[in-house]
Structure formats: C-alpha cells, structure tokens
Write a protein that holds these residues in place. Structure first.
Motif, PDB file in Angstrom:
ATOM      1  N   LEU A 152       6.831 -22.900  19.639  1.00  0.00           N
ATOM      2  CA  LEU A 152       7.971 -23.780  19.822  1.00  0.00           C
ATOM      3  C   LEU A 152       7.506 -25.233  19.889  1.00  0.00           C
ATOM      4  O   LEU A 152       6.721 -25.617  20.752  1.00  0.00           O
ATOM      5  CB  LEU A 152       8.717 -23.420  21.114  1.00  0.00           C
ATOM      6  N   ASP A 323      10.315 -21.968  15.907  1.00  0.00           N
ATOM      7  CA  ASP A 323      11.114 -21.613  17.071  1.00  0.00           C
ATOM      8  C   ASP A 323      10.739 -20.259  17.656  1.00  0.00           C
ATOM      9  O   ASP A 323      11.409 -19.749  18.538  1.00  0.00           O
ATOM     10  CB  ASP A 323      12.607 -21.597  16.704  1.00  0.00           C
ATOM     11  N   GLU A 324       9.674 -19.651  17.157  1.00  0.00           N
ATOM     12  CA  GLU A 324       9.285 -18.349  17.662  1.00  0.00           C
ATOM     13  C   GLU A 324       8.585 -18.457  19.001  1.00  0.00           C
ATOM     14  O   GLU A 324       8.047 -19.491  19.380  1.00  0.00           O
ATOM     15  CB  GLU A 324       8.337 -17.650  16.670  1.00  0.00           C
TER      16      GLU A 324
END
Length: 332
Positions: A152, A323-324
């Motif tokens: 992130l 965004d993982e």
C-alpha cells in the motif's frame, strides 16, 4: 554372547541435520557479488522474452558493484548490540528496525546518478534521475514500505531502484560488521530462532540453491544482503514441514518433461501452500540466485496458477497491485 548397544536408525531429516552440522552454516556476500549477478543477467538476457529488463538490471548490478568497490564506511553495531541479538536469537541487522543512517541515502543517490550516466535517454534514465532528486522523507518512506512488505503506497516503478540502494547498504553492513567483529567473543552472525529468514538481516530468501562443493547441501540466499545460510533439504522453507514436498519444473515446448535436468525448480509444500525456487549450479555453474529467479518468472506464474504462494521475495521485481496487503509469507 556379548550384546552391544542397539544402533538407532536415523530418519532422513536427522541424517540431513547431522550432515549440515559438518558444513559451513554461513557464506557471507563476496566482493564480486554484484559483478557476478550482472554477468549472469546478461547471459540470461540473450533471446529471453524479458531480455530488455534483464539487461537493465545488469546495468543496475554493475552500478552496485562500482559503489561497493568504493568501500564507503557505514556505522556498525556495537558488541552490546551483538550480545543482545545473540541472547534474543534474532538477526543482528534486522532490516525492518535497524537504524538507517543518512549514508544509505547518499549512496543511493550516487548509485542512481552513476546509473543514469550510463543509460540512454528514455524512461529508465528519467526515473533514476527523478529518484536521485527525491526528498529524504520520500526515500525513507519508500524504503520502509519495501522492507516491511507493505504494498500500500509503494511506488512499484521506483521500487527496484530503492531496492538496489538497500541491497548495497545491507551488503556493505554485513561485510563490514563481520570484518570488525570476526575475532569477538560473540560472533556477529549465527543461527537464529527462525531458520527460514536471513540470520544477518532477517529478510526472506530470494531462492535456494545446492552449493557446489557442499555435497549437494541446500542453502537459502538472502534477497537483500546476499548472505547464504544452510537449510535442510526436502523441508518447507515457510512452515518447516517435511511432508507434502514436491518439485515442479517447466515443460519443454515439445511436451517433454525437463524435471531431471532443470536448472531451476519450484519446491512446493502442500501443507502450507507455499513454494521457493531451488537452483542447481551443478547443472549450470553460472547460476546466480537473484538473476535466475528473475529469468524464471514463467515458473512463478505457472505455480501461482496452481494456488501456491511464494515464500521468497525478489525486491527487484515485485508482483501485485499497490493497494494490496503485505504479500503472502510475511506472517513470520
């Protein structure tokens, strides 16, 4: 009749452990580690679908080699630091928490400037110069995310360049720490409580390999500081299980299996669903863990399609969306 003491029959794991006790536990990074990497990357690039990327990483490794050869001094741990780490069973230079002195940023900027001077005009050169001009805060933020496995907010485009600076810094740190404390009562590096992580910096391996001259013994290769440490064969590098271990290889275009002669295989664990690549220098003595990991990305993709997650990490090629959550295998 005299009856002697019965001889215990050892399990395969016990035999492997005893054999490991006769081997050198650690192999610290050599002065030419980055030069060897660059040479292998160029050899692998010829005819490879990722040839341009491999050649770019070779240029990056050359820049790392020139920087390492400059022998810049870095602040080192004290005997008290060494003693505390040994008592805790922890890596001395734990990458996520070890203080990063400003020297690492200075070295990164010098590395990027040197790299940019040798690249043709284009996106890669522009990215190197842009990152070299970045603020201290930006470099530290990105480095922290990279070392902690947090995707992130991580700049995936700049991550390989940041990673190259961190590899340079921690390789220097490991080499200079060992040289300064080699004769100390407590050695700076040794076995830690988690054998799946680097005993020097606590990072995950990029791959494992059978070292030549070590009777087929398996070593894990750190993706950050390039240290190699002994780890028992046929044992999961994630959950440490000896059950459900299998080796997977790519299949040749004609459909013939390449398992027997494969230079790079994936050692898979059905117990935890993770894998790590195993490399065989006896089948190709040019093998270099990070370079061969990059060049065998197809194997990662195929094993990933089977639902397995990597235990290893290659900081020069992170797969995933920004965004993982942290990648699988970071639960240690």
């Amino acid at each position: 009749m005299t009856v002697g003491n019965p001889q215990k029959i050892l399990s395969p794991e016990e035999i492997a452990v005893r054999a490991g006790e006769q081997l050198s536990f650690l192999h610290l990074p050599e002065p030419g580690v980055f030069a060897d990497r660059a040479l292998r990357l160029r050899a692998l690039a010829d005819g490879h679908a990722m040839g341009d990327f491999l050649r770019f990483v070779a240029e990056l490794a050359d820049a790392q080699h020139r920087a390492l050869s400059a022998q810049v001094a870095v602040p080192l741990p004290t005997p008290d630091d060494i003693d505390a780490a040994a008592r805790a069973g922890a890596p001395l230079l734990l990458a996520e928490t070890w203080p990063r002195e400003p020297i690492w940023r200075d070295s990164l900027r010098a590395l990027l400037t040197d790299l940019a001077c040798r690249l043709p005009d284009g996106p890669a050169k522009a990215a190197a110069l842009q990152l070299a001009a970045a603020s201290d805060e930006q470099l530290e933020t990105q480095a922290g995310r990279l070392l902690s496995g947090v995707m992130l907010g991580l700049d995936l485009a700049g991550a390989p360049l940041i990673a190259a600076g961190l590899q340079l810094h921690f390789t220097r740190l490991v080499r200079q720490t060992y040289a300064a404390h080699v004769d100390a009562p407590v050695p700076p590096f040794g076995r830690t409580d988690d054998p799946t992580l680097c005993p020097c910096c606590g990072s995950r391996p990029v791959a494992s390999l059978e070292r030549l001259g070590a009777e087929g013994a398996r070593y894990l290769a750190c993706g950050l500081c390039a240290t190699q440490w002994h780890y028992v064969r046929i044992k999961c590098t994630h959950c440490q299980s000896t059950k459900g271990i299998s080796l997977q290889s790519l299949v040749a275009a004609d459909g013939a299996s390449t398992t027997t002669g494969a230079v790079v295989q994936a050692e898979c664990c059905s117990e935890c669903g993770h894998y790590l690549k195993l490399m065989h220098p006896a089948r190709d003595n040019g093998v270099e863990p990070l370079a061969d990991d990059l060049a065998s990305l197809t194997l990662d993709l195929l094993v990933g399609e089977a639902g397995l997650h990597p235990h290893g990490v290659n900081l020069l090629l992170l797969l995933g969306e920004p965004d993982e959550a942290p990648p699988p295998g970071r639960e240690h």
